[in-house]
Design a protein around this motif. Structure first.
Motif, PDB file in Angstrom:
ATOM      1  N   ALA A   1       0.812  -1.213   0.000  1.00 41.93           N
ATOM      2  CA  ALA A   1       0.000   0.000   0.000  1.00 41.93           C
ATOM      3  C   ALA A   1       0.847   1.265   0.000  1.00 41.93           C
ATOM      4  N   GLY A   2       2.090   1.159   0.389  1.00 42.37           N
ATOM      5  CA  GLY A   2       2.974   2.322   0.395  1.00 42.37           C
ATOM      6  C   GLY A   2       3.545   2.657  -0.970  1.00 42.37           C
ATOM      7  N   ARG A   3       3.437   1.720  -1.915  1.00 44.16           N
ATOM      8  CA  ARG A   3       3.940   1.929  -3.282  1.00 44.16           C
ATOM      9  C   ARG A   3       2.939   1.292  -4.245  1.00 44.16           C
ATOM     10  N   LEU A   4       1.844   1.975  -4.463  1.00 42.58           N
ATOM     11  CA  LEU A   4       0.768   1.419  -5.282  1.00 42.58           C
ATOM     12  C   LEU A   4       1.180   1.353  -6.746  1.00 42.58           C
ATOM     13  N   PRO A   5       0.984   0.199  -7.401  1.00 48.35           N
ATOM     14  CA  PRO A   5       1.444   0.020  -8.792  1.00 48.35           C
ATOM     15  C   PRO A   5       0.435   0.537  -9.815  1.00 48.35           C
ATOM     16  N   PHE A   6      -0.008   1.785  -9.634  1.00 49.57           N
ATOM     17  CA  PHE A   6      -1.000   2.374 -10.524  1.00 49.57           C
ATOM     18  C   PHE A   6      -0.615   3.824 -10.822  1.00 49.57           C
ATOM     19  N   PRO A   7      -1.028   4.331 -11.988  1.00 49.32           N
ATOM     20  CA  PRO A   7      -0.738   5.742 -12.307  1.00 49.32           C
ATOM     21  C   PRO A   7      -1.616   6.684 -11.497  1.00 49.32           C
ATOM     22  N   ASP A   8      -1.298   7.953 -11.550  1.00 52.77           N
ATOM     23  CA  ASP A   8      -2.076   8.978 -10.851  1.00 52.77           C
ATOM     24  C   ASP A   8      -3.518   8.987 -11.353  1.00 52.77           C
ATOM     25  N   ASP A   9      -4.449   9.290 -10.454  1.00 51.26           N
ATOM     26  CA  ASP A   9      -5.861   9.489 -10.806  1.00 51.26           C
ATOM     27  C   ASP A   9      -6.452   8.296 -11.561  1.00 51.26           C
ATOM     28  N   HIS A  10      -6.115   7.103 -11.141  1.00 50.26           N
ATOM     29  CA  HIS A  10      -6.498   5.900 -11.891  1.00 50.26           C
ATOM     30  C   HIS A  10      -7.875   5.367 -11.503  1.00 50.26           C
ATOM     31  N   PHE A  11      -8.302   5.629 -10.252  1.00 47.15           N
ATOM     32  CA  PHE A  11      -9.563   5.071  -9.755  1.00 47.15           C
ATOM     33  C   PHE A  11     -10.527   6.183  -9.359  1.00 47.15           C
ATOM     34  N   ASP A  12     -11.819   5.889  -9.482  1.00 48.01           N
ATOM     35  CA  ASP A  12     -12.820   6.822  -8.968  1.00 48.01           C
ATOM     36  C   ASP A  12     -12.771   6.865  -7.448  1.00 48.01           C
TER      37      ASP A  12
ATOM     38  N   MET B   1     -10.431  -0.430   4.477  1.00 46.74           N
ATOM     39  CA  MET B   1     -11.119  -0.799   5.705  1.00 46.74           C
ATOM     40  C   MET B   1     -10.243  -1.762   6.508  1.00 46.74           C
ATOM     41  N   ARG B   2     -10.251  -1.584   7.819  1.00 43.43           N
ATOM     42  CA  ARG B   2      -9.432  -2.413   8.699  1.00 43.43           C
ATOM     43  C   ARG B   2      -7.941  -2.319   8.323  1.00 43.43           C
ATOM     44  N   PHE B   3      -7.513  -1.128   7.987  1.00 42.55           N
ATOM     45  CA  PHE B   3      -6.126  -0.940   7.558  1.00 42.55           C
ATOM     46  C   PHE B   3      -5.377   0.074   8.400  1.00 42.55           C
ATOM     47  N   PHE B   4      -5.988   1.215   8.670  1.00 41.15           N
ATOM     48  CA  PHE B   4      -5.241   2.306   9.285  1.00 41.15           C
ATOM     49  C   PHE B   4      -4.814   2.012  10.719  1.00 41.15           C
ATOM     50  N   HIS B   5      -5.428   1.032  11.376  1.00 37.43           N
ATOM     51  CA  HIS B   5      -4.958   0.685  12.720  1.00 37.43           C
ATOM     52  C   HIS B   5      -3.624  -0.054  12.665  1.00 37.43           C
ATOM     53  N   LEU B   6      -3.230  -0.513  11.471  1.00 40.01           N
ATOM     54  CA  LEU B   6      -1.954  -1.204  11.297  1.00 40.01           C
ATOM     55  C   LEU B   6      -0.874  -0.314  10.682  1.00 40.01           C
ATOM     56  N   ALA B   7      -1.259   0.860  10.242  1.00 37.78           N
ATOM     57  CA  ALA B   7      -0.344   1.715   9.477  1.00 37.78           C
ATOM     58  C   ALA B   7       0.747   2.312  10.370  1.00 37.78           C
ATOM     59  N   ASP B   8       2.003   2.116   9.981  1.00 44.07           N
ATOM     60  CA  ASP B   8       3.106   2.716  10.733  1.00 44.07           C
ATOM     61  C   ASP B   8       3.341   4.164  10.308  1.00 44.07           C
ATOM     62  N   ASP B   9       2.919   4.528   9.099  1.00 45.25           N
ATOM     63  CA  ASP B   9       3.031   5.907   8.613  1.00 45.25           C
ATOM     64  C   ASP B   9       1.726   6.269   7.898  1.00 45.25           C
ATOM     65  N   PRO B  10       0.675   6.589   8.649  1.00 46.77           N
ATOM     66  CA  PRO B  10      -0.631   6.811   8.025  1.00 46.77           C
ATOM     67  C   PRO B  10      -0.640   7.944   7.008  1.00 46.77           C
ATOM     68  N   GLU B  11       0.143   8.978   7.233  1.00 41.17           N
ATOM     69  CA  GLU B  11       0.160  10.076   6.268  1.00 41.17           C
ATOM     70  C   GLU B  11       0.696   9.613   4.918  1.00 41.17           C
ATOM     71  N   ALA B  12       1.775   8.830   4.938  1.00 32.90           N
ATOM     72  CA  ALA B  12       2.354   8.347   3.685  1.00 32.90           C
ATOM     73  C   ALA B  12       1.375   7.437   2.940  1.00 32.90           C
TER      74      ALA B  12
END
Length: 235
Positions: free
Chosen positions: A102-113, A118-129
């Motif tokens: 999730a820290g290096r998403l393999p997609f170009p800019d503005d790729h998804f609507d 969900m159930r992710f940010f409680h595990l994030a070591d760098d939520p801003e990144a």
């Protein structure tokens, strides 16, 4: 991300849904799916990315409602469960499961609507990144949830297999400002902790949930809710 080795274990993936979303946990599953659907709105022909899709609970649900979905997760074992679930639901042609960071998403800019986590940010070591990277690939909307600092979850957080990062409302507000996201709506829920619901039969959990919901409608208790569902828009 916290608990990567634990999360990727084959036995954890095989038992993940049963341990968390059986018994009273079915109420949690239903509420989380409702929160996602309420936030995203009409799904027909919408391009959606789900971060940390796990066993595909939301990924499959979104595909069933007409979205073109990509589910990304770091765990190959979880993705295997998701692919089997998609095949059983006959939506395998409408979604793709990818292993990735999730820290290096393999997609170009503005790729998804829409990007969902969900159930992710409680595990994030760098939520801003992480949030900044989600912002990069979204052209419209990001939906995510957080576990809250001033809630019953803080009492037993130390006992969880990998702990949780707990957030205050002000901390999330700062994250949104730093990543150029605008808050459209936030819903707070579950005064009683998730762990309690998962540990009791559904017949007992249902009346507790009814009482929890009734008390939770009082504005004064919003800051004590266990979880918040955030619906944000790209500026």
């Amino acid at each position: 991300m916290k608990g990567q080795e634990w999360y990727q274990a084959d036995d954890v993936a095989a038992e993940y849904d049963d341990k968390r979303f059986s018994r009273g946990g079915r109420l949690i599953d239903r509420r989380e799916k409702e929160a996602v659907l309420d936030a995203v709105g009409p799904l027909e022909d919408k391009d959606v990315l789900e971060i940390a899709c796990g066993t595909g609970r939301f990924t499959v649900m979104l595909a069933e409602r007409g979205a073109d979905v990509v589910g990304l997760d770091i765990s190959a074992a979880m993705l295997q469960q998701g692919r089997a679930k998609a095949k059983r639901a006959d939506v395998a042609d409408h979604l793709e499961f990818l292993r990735g960071d999730a820290g290096r998403l393999p997609f170009p800019d503005d790729h998804f609507d829409t990007v969902i986590a969900m159930r992710f940010f409680h595990l994030a070591d760098d939520p801003e990144a992480f949030l900044r990277e989600m912002r990069r690939v979204s052209r419209d909307q990001i939906v995510f949830d957080t576990f809250n600092r001033f809630s019953a979850r803080s009492i037993y957080n130390w006992a969880l297999p990998m702990g949780s990062r707990l957030y205050s409302k002000s901390e999330v507000a700062v994250l949104l400002a730093k990543t150029d996201l605008t808050l459209e709506d936030v819903e707070d829920d579950f005064l009683l902790p998730y762990g309690l619901y998962r540990s009791i039969p559904n017949g007992l959990a249902s009346p507790l949930r009814a009482a929890d919901t009734a008390v939770g409608e009082l504005p004064v208790v919003d800051h004590f809710a266990s979880v918040s569902y955030w619906n944000t828009r790209v500026r």
